[in-house]
Design a protein around this motif. Structure first.
Motif, short mmCIF file in Angstrom:
data_model
loop_
_atom_site.label_atom_id
_atom_site.label_comp_id
_atom_site.label_asym_id
_atom_site.label_seq_id
_atom_site.Cartn_x
_atom_site.Cartn_y
_atom_site.Cartn_z
N UNK A 110 0.83 -1.19 0.00
CA UNK A 110 0.00 0.00 0.00
C UNK A 110 0.86 1.24 0.00
N UNK A 111 0.26 2.41 0.11
CA UNK A 111 -1.16 2.63 0.37
C UNK A 111 -2.02 2.47 -0.88
N UNK A 112 -3.33 2.41 -0.63
CA UNK A 112 -4.26 2.29 -1.72
C UNK A 112 -5.20 3.46 -1.87
N UNK A 113 -5.23 4.36 -0.85
CA UNK A 113 -6.18 5.46 -0.85
C UNK A 113 -5.52 6.76 -0.43
N UNK A 114 -5.81 7.82 -1.16
CA UNK A 114 -5.46 9.16 -0.70
C UNK A 114 -6.49 9.60 0.34
N UNK A 115 -6.20 10.70 1.02
CA UNK A 115 -7.18 11.18 2.01
C UNK A 115 -8.50 11.54 1.35
N UNK A 143 -6.74 1.86 7.45
CA UNK A 143 -5.44 1.21 7.29
C UNK A 143 -4.93 1.15 5.86
N UNK A 144 -5.77 1.40 4.87
CA UNK A 144 -5.33 1.39 3.47
C UNK A 144 -4.90 2.77 2.98
N UNK A 145 -4.95 3.76 3.87
CA UNK A 145 -4.69 5.16 3.50
C UNK A 145 -3.23 5.54 3.70
N UNK A 146 -2.76 6.44 2.83
CA UNK A 146 -1.44 7.06 2.99
C UNK A 146 -1.37 8.29 2.12
N UNK A 147 -1.06 9.44 2.71
CA UNK A 147 -1.09 10.69 1.95
C UNK A 147 -0.24 11.73 2.68
N UNK A 190 0.85 11.85 -3.72
CA UNK A 190 -0.07 11.57 -4.83
C UNK A 190 0.02 12.67 -5.87
N UNK A 191 -0.03 12.27 -7.14
CA UNK A 191 -0.02 13.22 -8.25
C UNK A 191 -1.05 12.77 -9.28
N UNK A 198 -5.36 9.64 -10.42
CA UNK A 198 -4.38 9.71 -9.34
C UNK A 198 -3.44 8.50 -9.33
N UNK A 199 -2.17 8.78 -9.07
CA UNK A 199 -1.16 7.75 -8.83
C UNK A 199 -0.33 8.22 -7.63
N UNK A 200 0.47 7.32 -7.08
CA UNK A 200 1.35 7.73 -5.99
C UNK A 200 2.77 7.23 -6.22
#
Length: 229
Positions: A110-115, A143-147, A190-191, A198-200
């Protein structure tokens, strides 16, 4: 509040496991959140018993959050001996196989999700999942979030969810810590890709096209569209 009883998927295409068991009642149990968010001491008898039930039983607990365009985000407790963990899967009826958004285990991905995507999934109000409560959905997917660019209001939003769903003594302090550390992978940038999705840049993320295990471009775009606020 959980939604009306839902029949769990008999199978999730491309994902080996099960049989699945839908347990929306757990979302009203403060002990579940201690286990799910790694807040409790699993040496505590009650928390330890629940963890054993979730990851050591004959069935695999699954929770579902509907997304736009008939997509589904499944949170599956992988009750596989020696390889237990939590998988975050995105699926659409037209796909041959679900895509793994994130994995919360010893071999985390992960992460898999932006805020923004996390809060959009929490707030969309779409029926047919395990709950329509925004607080429960936010914590379920957290838990899948990271931003690395969370807005100022994220602190109060997460504090409110923790206050509503858990019995932790200092939800504000916990919210600040979670927003600072963000799981095993830490804050991720993320961009917007050339195609407008969106990608990270996470080294363990399926949504970083630079990783050899990243999803194909078409799937990156489709999932981002389903998660768009």
């Amino acid at each position: 509040m959980t939604s009306s009883p839902q029949t769990p998927p008999a199978r999730i295409p491309g994902y080996d496991g099960g049989p699945f068991r839908h347990q929306p009642e757990l979302l009203d149990d403060h002990l579940f959140w201690l286990v799910h968010l790694h807040l409790g001491d699993t040496r505590d008898l009650e928390a330890g018993a629940l963890l054993s039930q979730l990851l050591g039983g004959d069935t695999w607990p699954v929770f579902t959050v509907p997304l736009t365009g008939d997509h589904r985000l499944h949170v599956v407790y992988r009750a596989l001996e020696g390889e237990a963990g939590i998988d975050y899967l995105v699926h659409h009826p037209d796909w041959n196989a679900a895509e793994t958004l994130a994995q919360d285990d010893g071999h985390f991905m992960g992460p898999g999700l932006s805020w923004a995507e996390l809060t959009a999934a929490a707030d969309n109000g779409l029926p047919g999942g395990s709950t329509t409560d925004p607080h429960a959905r936010l914590l379920l997917l957290l838990p899948a979030f990271g931003d690395d660019a969370v807005p100022d209001e994220a602190f109060e939003r997460l504090s409110a969810a923790l206050r509503a769903r858990t019995r932790v003594e200092a939800p504000e302090r916990l919210a600040a810590a979670r927003l600072a550390h963000q799981g095993e992978w830490g804050p991720t940038h993320w961009t917007t890709a050339e195609g407008g999705y969106l990608i990270n840049d996470g080294g363990y993320s399926f949504r970083n096209p630079a990783n050899r295990f990243a999803w194909p471009t078409a799937r990156l775009a489709q999932v981002a569209t389903a998660l768009t606020p």
